[in-house]
Design a protein around this motif. Structure first.
Motif, mmCIF file in Angstrom:
data_model
loop_
_atom_site.group_PDB
_atom_site.id
_atom_site.type_symbol
_atom_site.label_atom_id
_atom_site.label_comp_id
_atom_site.label_asym_id
_atom_site.label_seq_id
_atom_site.Cartn_x
_atom_site.Cartn_y
_atom_site.Cartn_z
ATOM 1 N N MET A 246 0.876 -1.090 0.061
ATOM 2 C CA MET A 246 0.039 -0.002 -0.053
ATOM 3 C C MET A 246 0.993 1.282 -0.097
ATOM 4 O O MET A 246 0.426 2.184 -0.694
ATOM 5 N N THR A 247 1.918 1.155 0.625
ATOM 6 C CA THR A 247 2.978 2.156 0.595
ATOM 7 C C THR A 247 3.694 2.697 -0.679
ATOM 8 O O THR A 247 3.458 3.758 -1.083
ATOM 9 N N TYR A 248 3.901 1.617 -1.441
ATOM 10 C CA TYR A 248 4.392 1.850 -2.699
ATOM 11 C C TYR A 248 3.151 2.219 -3.543
ATOM 12 O O TYR A 248 3.398 3.047 -4.819
ATOM 13 N N VAL A 249 2.028 1.839 -3.532
ATOM 14 C CA VAL A 249 0.788 2.111 -4.385
ATOM 15 C C VAL A 249 0.640 3.650 -4.222
ATOM 16 O O VAL A 249 0.514 4.388 -5.249
ATOM 17 N N ARG A 250 0.675 4.174 -2.988
ATOM 18 C CA ARG A 250 0.366 5.453 -2.824
ATOM 19 C C ARG A 250 1.674 6.276 -3.392
ATOM 20 O O ARG A 250 1.521 7.223 -3.997
ATOM 21 N N LYS A 251 2.763 5.736 -3.347
ATOM 22 C CA LYS A 251 4.056 6.696 -4.028
ATOM 23 C C LYS A 251 3.836 6.740 -5.373
ATOM 24 O O LYS A 251 4.262 7.600 -5.999
ATOM 25 N N LEU A 252 3.349 5.369 -6.226
ATOM 26 C CA LEU A 252 3.320 5.328 -7.716
ATOM 27 C C LEU A 252 2.033 6.622 -7.736
ATOM 28 O O LEU A 252 2.227 7.110 -8.875
ATOM 29 N N LYS A 253 1.291 6.263 -7.330
ATOM 30 C CA LYS A 253 0.006 7.249 -7.441
ATOM 31 C C LYS A 253 0.276 8.600 -7.174
ATOM 32 O O LYS A 253 0.028 9.499 -8.082
ATOM 33 N N ALA A 254 1.108 9.098 -6.196
ATOM 34 C CA ALA A 254 1.607 10.485 -6.036
ATOM 35 C C ALA A 254 2.717 10.845 -7.341
ATOM 36 O O ALA A 254 2.465 11.827 -7.929
ATOM 37 N N LEU A 255 3.523 9.746 -7.563
ATOM 38 C CA LEU A 255 4.372 10.142 -8.935
ATOM 39 C C LEU A 255 3.582 10.157 -10.379
ATOM 40 O O LEU A 255 3.632 11.093 -10.928
ATOM 41 N N LYS A 256 2.461 9.499 -10.352
ATOM 42 C CA LYS A 256 1.499 9.681 -11.495
ATOM 43 C C LYS A 256 1.129 10.996 -11.402
ATOM 44 O O LYS A 256 0.870 11.622 -12.456
ATOM 45 N N ASP A 257 0.387 11.386 -10.268
ATOM 46 C CA ASP A 257 -0.351 12.615 -10.286
ATOM 47 C C ASP A 257 0.639 13.839 -10.637
ATOM 48 O O ASP A 257 0.300 14.792 -11.231
ATOM 49 N N ALA A 258 1.873 13.692 -9.930
ATOM 50 C CA ALA A 258 2.867 14.672 -10.346
ATOM 51 C C ALA A 258 3.287 14.911 -11.770
ATOM 52 O O ALA A 258 3.341 15.678 -12.401
ATOM 53 N N GLU A 259 3.319 13.782 -12.555
ATOM 54 C CA GLU A 259 3.526 13.621 -13.826
ATOM 55 C C GLU A 259 2.410 14.273 -14.632
ATOM 56 O O GLU A 259 2.542 14.909 -15.644
ATOM 57 N N ASP A 260 1.069 13.669 -14.381
ATOM 58 C CA ASP A 260 0.046 14.459 -15.079
ATOM 59 C C ASP A 260 -0.066 16.045 -14.819
ATOM 60 O O ASP A 260 -0.474 16.720 -15.716
ATOM 61 N N ALA A 261 0.217 16.396 -13.762
ATOM 62 C CA ALA A 261 0.397 17.900 -13.481
ATOM 63 C C ALA A 261 1.369 18.506 -14.210
ATOM 64 O O ALA A 261 1.116 19.741 -14.592
ATOM 65 N N LEU A 262 2.652 17.945 -14.639
ATOM 66 C CA LEU A 262 3.642 18.402 -15.657
ATOM 67 C C LEU A 262 3.191 18.484 -17.007
ATOM 68 O O LEU A 262 3.584 19.465 -17.836
ATOM 69 N N ASN A 263 2.191 17.649 -17.369
ATOM 70 C CA ASN A 263 1.787 17.374 -18.846
ATOM 71 C C ASN A 263 0.606 18.211 -19.100
ATOM 72 O O ASN A 263 -0.072 19.052 -18.970
#
Length: 84
Positions: free
Chosen positions: A67-84
């Protein structure tokens, strides 16, 4: 065992009379249980039960890590989406 009257047994069961260690051991032997069960401390945990508890603990630990890794991956995806 030395306990000859029902009233003595009743006093022991109700906690009005103390049961000495030797009595605890004798009662446990007679009833085929552990001294801890006679004292109401519960059944001793078997090796199989300990192994199952350890397995459950490990599964829970792995679930938390996942669950910790899933949350981190989601945060990275959200950050990537915000940059695009």
């Amino acid at each position: 065992m030395g306990y000859t009257s029902r009233s003595t047994i009743c006093y022991i069961e109700s906690g009005k009379t103390e049961l000495y260690t030797s009595g605890i051991m004798k009662f446990a032997d007679i009833f085929g249980v552990s001294p801890s069960e006679i004292m109401g401390w519960g059944k001793p945990v078997s090796d199989e039960d300990l192994a199952e508890i350890e397995e459950i603990y490990q599964i829970d630990k792995l679930r938390e890590m996942l669950m910790t890794y899933v949350r981190k991956l989601k945060a990275l995806k959200d950050a990537e989406d915000a940059l695009n």
